[in-house]
Write an enzyme that holds these catalytic residues in place. Structure first.
Site, PDB file in Angstrom:
ATOM      1  N   LYS A  18     -53.260 -37.127 -79.818  1.00 37.61           N
ATOM      2  CA  LYS A  18     -52.196 -37.444 -80.777  1.00 37.61           C
ATOM      3  C   LYS A  18     -51.680 -38.873 -80.576  1.00 37.61           C
ATOM      4  O   LYS A  18     -51.257 -39.523 -81.533  1.00 37.61           O
ATOM      5  CB  LYS A  18     -51.053 -36.429 -80.640  1.00 37.61           C
ATOM      6  CG  LYS A  18     -51.404 -35.033 -81.151  1.00 37.61           C
ATOM      7  CD  LYS A  18     -51.400 -34.994 -82.679  1.00 37.61           C
ATOM      8  CE  LYS A  18     -51.619 -33.596 -83.224  1.00 37.61           C
ATOM      9  NZ  LYS A  18     -51.539 -33.536 -84.696  1.00 37.61           N
ATOM     10  N   TYR A  48     -54.798 -32.911 -76.226  1.00 38.06           N
ATOM     11  CA  TYR A  48     -53.832 -32.919 -77.330  1.00 38.06           C
ATOM     12  C   TYR A  48     -52.898 -34.127 -77.220  1.00 38.06           C
ATOM     13  O   TYR A  48     -52.721 -34.877 -78.184  1.00 38.06           O
ATOM     14  CB  TYR A  48     -53.031 -31.622 -77.288  1.00 38.06           C
ATOM     15  CG  TYR A  48     -52.158 -31.386 -78.510  1.00 38.06           C
ATOM     16  CD1 TYR A  48     -52.725 -31.065 -79.735  1.00 38.06           C
ATOM     17  CD2 TYR A  48     -50.770 -31.462 -78.422  1.00 38.06           C
ATOM     18  CE1 TYR A  48     -51.937 -30.830 -80.856  1.00 38.06           C
ATOM     19  CE2 TYR A  48     -49.971 -31.224 -79.533  1.00 38.06           C
ATOM     20  CZ  TYR A  48     -50.559 -30.911 -80.748  1.00 38.06           C
ATOM     21  OH  TYR A  48     -49.763 -30.683 -81.847  1.00 38.06           O
ATOM     22  N   THR A  82     -58.265 -22.135 -86.381  1.00 42.48           N
ATOM     23  CA  THR A  82     -57.065 -21.438 -85.892  1.00 42.48           C
ATOM     24  C   THR A  82     -56.171 -21.018 -87.058  1.00 42.48           C
ATOM     25  O   THR A  82     -55.211 -20.281 -86.857  1.00 42.48           O
ATOM     26  CB  THR A  82     -56.245 -22.319 -84.910  1.00 42.48           C
ATOM     27  OG1 THR A  82     -55.885 -23.527 -85.582  1.00 42.48           O
ATOM     28  CG2 THR A  82     -57.029 -22.642 -83.661  1.00 42.48           C
ATOM     29  N   THR A  91     -60.758 -33.930 -83.820  1.00 42.43           N
ATOM     30  CA  THR A  91     -59.844 -33.829 -84.972  1.00 42.43           C
ATOM     31  C   THR A  91     -58.843 -34.983 -84.973  1.00 42.43           C
ATOM     32  O   THR A  91     -58.505 -35.525 -86.030  1.00 42.43           O
ATOM     33  CB  THR A  91     -59.087 -32.471 -84.920  1.00 42.43           C
ATOM     34  OG1 THR A  91     -60.059 -31.433 -84.834  1.00 42.43           O
ATOM     35  CG2 THR A  91     -58.233 -32.265 -86.148  1.00 42.43           C
ATOM     36  N   ARG A 111     -48.113 -18.957 -77.599  1.00 42.66           N
ATOM     37  CA  ARG A 111     -46.843 -19.661 -77.427  1.00 42.66           C
ATOM     38  C   ARG A 111     -45.754 -18.674 -77.013  1.00 42.66           C
ATOM     39  O   ARG A 111     -45.874 -17.459 -77.206  1.00 42.66           O
ATOM     40  CB  ARG A 111     -46.444 -20.338 -78.724  1.00 42.66           C
ATOM     41  CG  ARG A 111     -47.270 -21.556 -79.067  1.00 42.66           C
ATOM     42  CD  ARG A 111     -46.582 -22.241 -80.222  1.00 42.66           C
ATOM     43  NE  ARG A 111     -47.158 -23.528 -80.511  1.00 42.66           N
ATOM     44  CZ  ARG A 111     -48.016 -23.739 -81.506  1.00 42.66           C
ATOM     45  NH1 ARG A 111     -48.410 -22.747 -82.262  1.00 42.66           N
ATOM     46  NH2 ARG A 111     -48.474 -24.944 -81.733  1.00 42.66           N
ATOM     47  N   ALA A 133     -48.798 -35.444 -89.026  1.00 43.37           N
ATOM     48  CA  ALA A 133     -48.038 -34.634 -88.065  1.00 43.37           C
ATOM     49  C   ALA A 133     -48.437 -35.039 -86.654  1.00 43.37           C
ATOM     50  O   ALA A 133     -49.455 -34.600 -86.128  1.00 43.37           O
ATOM     51  CB  ALA A 133     -48.311 -33.152 -88.299  1.00 43.37           C
ATOM     52  N   ASN A 168     -61.147 -40.089 -90.942  1.00 43.96           N
ATOM     53  CA  ASN A 168     -61.626 -39.661 -92.270  1.00 43.96           C
ATOM     54  C   ASN A 168     -60.477 -39.564 -93.266  1.00 43.96           C
ATOM     55  O   ASN A 168     -60.618 -39.937 -94.433  1.00 43.96           O
ATOM     56  CB  ASN A 168     -62.341 -38.310 -92.170  1.00 43.96           C
ATOM     57  CG  ASN A 168     -63.734 -38.456 -91.574  1.00 43.96           C
ATOM     58  OD1 ASN A 168     -64.384 -39.482 -91.767  1.00 43.96           O
ATOM     59  ND2 ASN A 168     -64.190 -37.446 -90.853  1.00 43.96           N
ATOM     60  N   GLN A 195     -53.394 -53.370 -90.490  1.00 45.20           N
ATOM     61  CA  GLN A 195     -54.575 -54.141 -90.872  1.00 45.20           C
ATOM     62  C   GLN A 195     -54.870 -54.075 -92.373  1.00 45.20           C
ATOM     63  O   GLN A 195     -55.279 -55.048 -92.973  1.00 45.20           O
ATOM     64  CB  GLN A 195     -55.790 -53.653 -90.086  1.00 45.20           C
ATOM     65  CG  GLN A 195     -56.911 -54.663 -90.081  1.00 45.20           C
ATOM     66  CD  GLN A 195     -57.813 -54.465 -88.875  1.00 45.20           C
ATOM     67  OE1 GLN A 195     -57.350 -54.121 -87.790  1.00 45.20           O
ATOM     68  NE2 GLN A 195     -59.096 -54.667 -89.062  1.00 45.20           N
TER      69      GLN A 195
HETATM   70  N1  UDP Z   1     -44.059 -19.874 -71.817  1.00 46.78           N
HETATM   71  C1  UDP Z   1     -43.619 -18.754 -71.160  1.00 46.78           C
HETATM   72  N2  UDP Z   1     -44.206 -17.555 -71.449  1.00 46.78           N
HETATM   73  C2  UDP Z   1     -45.165 -17.417 -72.398  1.00 46.78           C
HETATM   74  C3  UDP Z   1     -45.597 -18.573 -73.090  1.00 46.78           C
HETATM   75  C4  UDP Z   1     -45.028 -19.787 -72.771  1.00 46.78           C
HETATM   76  O1  UDP Z   1     -42.739 -18.817 -70.286  1.00 46.78           O
HETATM   77  O2  UDP Z   1     -45.631 -16.270 -72.630  1.00 46.78           O
HETATM   78  C5  UDP Z   1     -43.400 -21.154 -71.503  1.00 46.78           C
HETATM   79  C6  UDP Z   1     -44.337 -22.335 -71.305  1.00 46.78           C
HETATM   80  O3  UDP Z   1     -44.756 -22.414 -69.959  1.00 46.78           O
HETATM   81  C7  UDP Z   1     -43.445 -23.490 -71.705  1.00 46.78           C
HETATM   82  C8  UDP Z   1     -42.546 -22.908 -72.786  1.00 46.78           C
HETATM   83  O4  UDP Z   1     -42.604 -21.501 -72.624  1.00 46.78           O
HETATM   84  O5  UDP Z   1     -42.638 -23.913 -70.630  1.00 46.78           O
HETATM   85  C9  UDP Z   1     -42.965 -23.263 -74.181  1.00 46.78           C
HETATM   86  O6  UDP Z   1     -44.317 -22.954 -74.289  1.00 46.78           O
HETATM   87  P1  UDP Z   1     -45.084 -22.901 -75.674  1.00 46.78           P
HETATM   88  O7  UDP Z   1     -46.491 -22.484 -75.349  1.00 46.78           O
HETATM   89  O8  UDP Z   1     -44.347 -22.068 -76.651  1.00 46.78           O
HETATM   90  O9  UDP Z   1     -45.066 -24.366 -76.247  1.00 46.78           O
HETATM   91  P2  UDP Z   1     -45.094 -25.842 -75.578  1.00 46.78           P
HETATM   92  O10 UDP Z   1     -43.717 -26.336 -75.780  1.00 46.78           O
HETATM   93  O11 UDP Z   1     -45.451 -25.765 -74.135  1.00 46.78           O
HETATM   94  O12 UDP Z   1     -46.097 -26.559 -76.379  1.00 46.78           O
END
Ligand code: UDP
Length: 309
Positions: free
Chosen positions: A149, A145, A35, A92, A186, A114, A99, A162
């Site tokens: 995490k 995820y 990615t 991962t 996002r 992170a 690793n 440990q």
């Molecule tokens: N979201 C949205 N429209 C988009 C993409 C995301 O309304 O085109 C919303 C998503 O449902 C979430 C928020 O924006 O409630 C943040 O989403 P993002 O994917 O940026 O990150 P997340 O915090 O969920 O990891």
């Protein structure tokens, strides 16, 4: 110092690596480019003290070199990836992290990992303090995820207790800025691109769900401070300025000067309804707080998308 950064071609990884190079460190960047962006690697190669190795951390890294610090940022992290890369993410977060822990042991390096606000799931405590144990669906669409995490935090804690390994855990909240992947799904890349093209901004659900967005240089500053502090417990790194996604969409429309509208599509399952970091620990232990206001950070990000999309 000699520093290894995994995930150096990713959004935060690029900014962290650039910052470490600027500070005079030698950096080996590792990324499998699943990615991450080739272009970021090409830009980092401009620094004489940067080396790159294309490598998937789920396999041991074949290096003789020793490192003082390892920043482990490698992992697909967009909710879109949670659907298409489930097994890759789980590998991962488990074999990959193991690793890096083994490498840190071998070098006697400090490992800065992170982690994520996703360990809190769809939180029932708000804002989220590091003591909150979270509300995660172990078989839901985000579980690879979230649980990956969480497992990584447990594994790192086991190595620390440990073997006495030096480890640091950052719980990274939503972060934004130049070099976010335009198509990573996002909300901010989507909204900015949609606004610049004059298309409707796609808000999922009613848009009342909240997030808190930290500008990437602030986040990187927090990671660097965490690496040199004494706190072994997890530390939230994020901007506590919370906003509803609906309001964020309108803010992007205003800042881009777009005449786009907002459209609503169904909410994805298990979408966290609120998210906001309590950063008391970071303020106290790292003397850290975010400095970049959202409007300023968004303007810089919009400019970058204008020239690079
Ligand atoms: N979201 C949205 N429209 C988009 C993409 C995301 O309304 O085109 C919303 C998503 O449902 C979430 C928020 O924006 O409630 C943040 O989403 P993002 O994917 O940026 O990150 P997340 O915090 O969920 O990891």
């Amino acid at each position: 110092m000699r520093i290894l950064v995994t995930g150096c071609a990713g959004f935060i990884g690029f900014h962290l690596t650039a910052r470490l190079l600027q500070a005079g460190h030698d950096v080996l960047g590792v990324d499998n480019l699943s990615t991450g962006q080739q272009r970021s690697v090409a830009d980092l190669r401009a620094h004489a003290r940067f080396r790159f190795r294309e490598h998937d951390i789920t396999n041991p890294l074949p290096v003789e070199a020793r490192f003082d610090q390892i920043y482990n940022l490698a992992c697909p992290a967009s909710p879109a990836d949670f659907q298409t890369r489930r097994l890759e993410i789980l590998a991962t977060c488990s074999a990959g992290v193991k690793n890096m822990l083994e490498l840190a042991r071998r070098c006697d390096a400090r490992l800065v990992h992170a982690s994520t606000s996703e360990v809190y799931g769809d939180p029932q405590v708000h804002p989220q303090t590091e003591d909150y144990r979270g509300s995660v669906n172990p078989i839901g669409p985000r579980s690879c995820y979230d649980e990956g995490k969480r497992f990584a935090e447990a594994l790192i804690t086991a190595y620390r207790t440990q073997y006495g390994l030096e480890t640091r855990l950052a719980r990274v909240f939503n972060t934004y800025g130049p070099r976010m992947r335009p198509d990573d799904g996002r909300c901010l890349p989507n909204f900015i691109n949609q606004a610049l093209r004059g298309e409707p901004l796609t808000v999922y659900g009613d848009g009342k769900q909240t997030r808190s967005f930290c500008y990437v240089t602030d986040l990187v500053d927090g990671l660097v401070r965490l690496a040199s502090c004494d706190v072994v417990e997890p530390v939230n790194l994020g901007n506590p300025s919370e906003i509803a996604i609906n309001d964020l969409a309108h803010e992007v429309i205003r800042l881009t000067g777009s005449d786009s509208s907002v459209s609503h599509t169904p909410a994805p399952p298990d979408d966290p309804q609120v998210r906001c970091p309590d950063i008391t620990r970071a303020r106290r232990e790292l003397d850290w707080k975010p400095l970049v206001e959202r409007s300023e950070g968004l303007l810089r990000t919009i400019e970058w998308f204008k020239s690079n999309s």
